[in-house]
Design an enzyme around this catalytic site. Structure first.
Site: not given
Ligand code: EPU
Length: 426
Positions: A24-25, A124, A313, A119, A95, A406
């Site tokens: 998915k990701n 996030r 996850d 979310c 997201r 999803r």
């Molecule tokens: N963060 C910030 N500022 C930002 C972005 C992130 O403070 O601008 C913080 C977040 O709040 C969090 C940490 O950084 O505490 C890590 O978040 P990250 O940005 O890495 O998460 P993401 O990119 O939003 C992706 C996956 C998630 C998975 C996370 C961590 C996708 C679409 N989503 O999310 O997947 O949990 O990385 O591995 O790639 C899922 O598939 O169910 C899912 C939630």
């Protein structure tokens, strides 16, 4: 569709083989990447899941066209993508919608989007995306109704250090930089396997990206010239889906166990290590893993971490496994600040869980779980509830199945083939 439930009668053992779908990701980012191209692109091994449908609608709203191309393949033609505004309702549900903004900005110089909210696993924020675009010369305006408008006459390469390691942040800025003028260096980048996969795809389409999969990524931009898409791009296997099945096998598959095929075991080392510590003895092949329920499951402490650490996850499904293990297991969530919402429901099912603090729960096992009516709060907790219901005595109903759909393709049908008693009901 939102009203569908899973009716699960627990206590059945699982056995057999289950093939892992495309990630998915990886799929969501590859779809966004289509906007970087001058020509249509074919994406293969795409999971048939709701998030992919939403991403397709989002691209469709921008003017791109999306066609099915046989089993698990789609073609995205970006040539009509002339809109710069992401559709509010869809973007808010997904997201990953913010990932589309990078390529959209790079393509047309402008992108408007709502705050990608909705979310339940934490705040996030998107500050690193905004900072990164600013570093590349974009200006960002807050719009009415909590949205943003990002504009850049010309995107310039930048030397940017992530304050926090962000998966989608890394992918988004990498894609934006692919069309910027000059060289971008991204430091403290995320290492998740979906990132080098995306870089390989972009490089096969003429981008110049080095170092993806390490903390420092260098990108030579094309100064606005669109990329020429490679013929086709195949998604890597979903490591979170594979990990979920491994946990199900360790919990519910005594005897011959579960064979999880079509996966990449190299992407699963942290989960495999935790399962080994719990007493399971997974057998590992090139693209498969077999796992069975050990005679004695032992409590293991886990700490979620960025890749290659234990994935956040899989935290909730692993906590369910730990309800069956002997001893006390500390589950430490370090990535998101609100990812224990499921624990109260597990307690209602009979789990012995205590909240140590906002980031830690202690699961004491083994406990007998009892079937209940529960609502799936998010994708991964939803899968954890499916696991709990399969382990429980009696019947469970899991509502808000949309959340599970999803990210897991036809999970009910696939689990039924392994022996699970699970039905989709209204
Ligand atoms: N963060 C910030 N500022 C930002 C972005 C992130 O403070 O601008 C913080 C977040 O709040 C969090 C940490 O950084 O505490 C890590 O978040 P990250 O940005 O890495 O998460 P993401 O990119 O939003 C992706 C996956 C998630 C998975 C996370 C961590 C996708 C679409 N989503 O999310 O997947 O949990 O990385 O591995 O790639 C899922 O598939 O169910 C899912 C939630």
């Amino acid at each position: 569709m939102l009203l569908m439930k899973f009716l699960i009668r627990g206590g059945k053992k699982l056995s057999g083989e289950i093939a892992v779908k495309g990630a998915k990701n990886a799929a969501l980012k590859a779809m966004a990447a289509a906007l970087l191209f001058e020509n249509p692109v074919v994406l293969e091994n795409m999971p048939l899941i709701e998030d992919v449908s939403r991403a397709g609608e989002l691209l469709g709203g921008l003017g791109a066209s999306i066609k099915k191309r046989g089993e698990g393949a789609i073609e995205i033609d970006p040539r009509g993508a002339v809109q710069s505004e992401l559709e509010q309702e869809i973007a808010k549900r997904l997201r990953a919608s913010v990932v589309v903004v990078g390529p959209l900005l790079a393509r047309g110089g402008k992108a408007s989007f709502p705050y990608p909210g909705g979310c339940v696993i934490g705040r996030r924020p998107i500050d690193v995306f905004l900072d990164g675009w600013r570093a590349m010369g974009a200006t960002i305006k807050m719009e009415k109704g909590n949205g943003f408008c990002v504009e850049a006459g010309k995107l310039r390469g930048a030397d940017y250090t992530f304050r926090v390691v962000s998966v989608t942040g890394t992918e988004t800025l990498m894609m934006t930089a692919a069309l910027a003028e000059g060289r971008t260096v991204l430091r403290n980048a995320a290492l998740e396997p979906e990132i080098p996969a995306l870089a390989r795809f972009l490089n096969s389409s003429g981008a110049r990206i080095r170092g993806a999969g390490t903390p420092t990524i260098e990108i030579e931009g094309t100064a606005g010239k669109l990329l020429r898409a490679a013929e086709a791009f195949r998604m890597i296997p979903d490591r979170i889906e594979a990990g979920s099945f491994l946990i199900l096998g360790a919990a519910l598959a005594p005897g011959d166990g579960l064979r999880i095929s079509g996966c990449n075991p190299e992407h699963l080392t942290a989960v495999l290590a935790a399962l080994r510590d719990a007493g399971a003895r997974p057998e590992i092949g090139k693209d498969w893993v077999t796992v069975r329920r050990p005679e004695k499951l032992r409590a293991v402490n886990i700490q979620t971490r960025e890749y290659p650490g234990f994935p956040t996850d899989l935290q909730a499904p692993f906590a369910v496994l730990m309800t069956q293990a002997e001893g006390e297991s500390i589950i430490f969530e370090t990535i998101f600040e609100n990812r224990f919402g499921y624990a109260e429901d597990l307690k209602r099912m009979g789990a012995n869980i205590f909240f140590a603090d906002q980031h830690r729960i202690v699961v004491k096992g083994p406990t007998v779980l009892r079937g209940r009516e529960i609502e799936s709060p998010d994708l991964r907790a939803g899968l954890a509830f499916v696991a709990a219901a399969l382990l429980a005595e009696g019947e469970s109903k899991i509502s808000n199945v949309y959340q599970i759909d999803r990210g897991y393709e036809k999970i009910d049908e696939r689990l039924r083939k392994l022996g699970a008693d699970i039905e989709r009901v209204r």
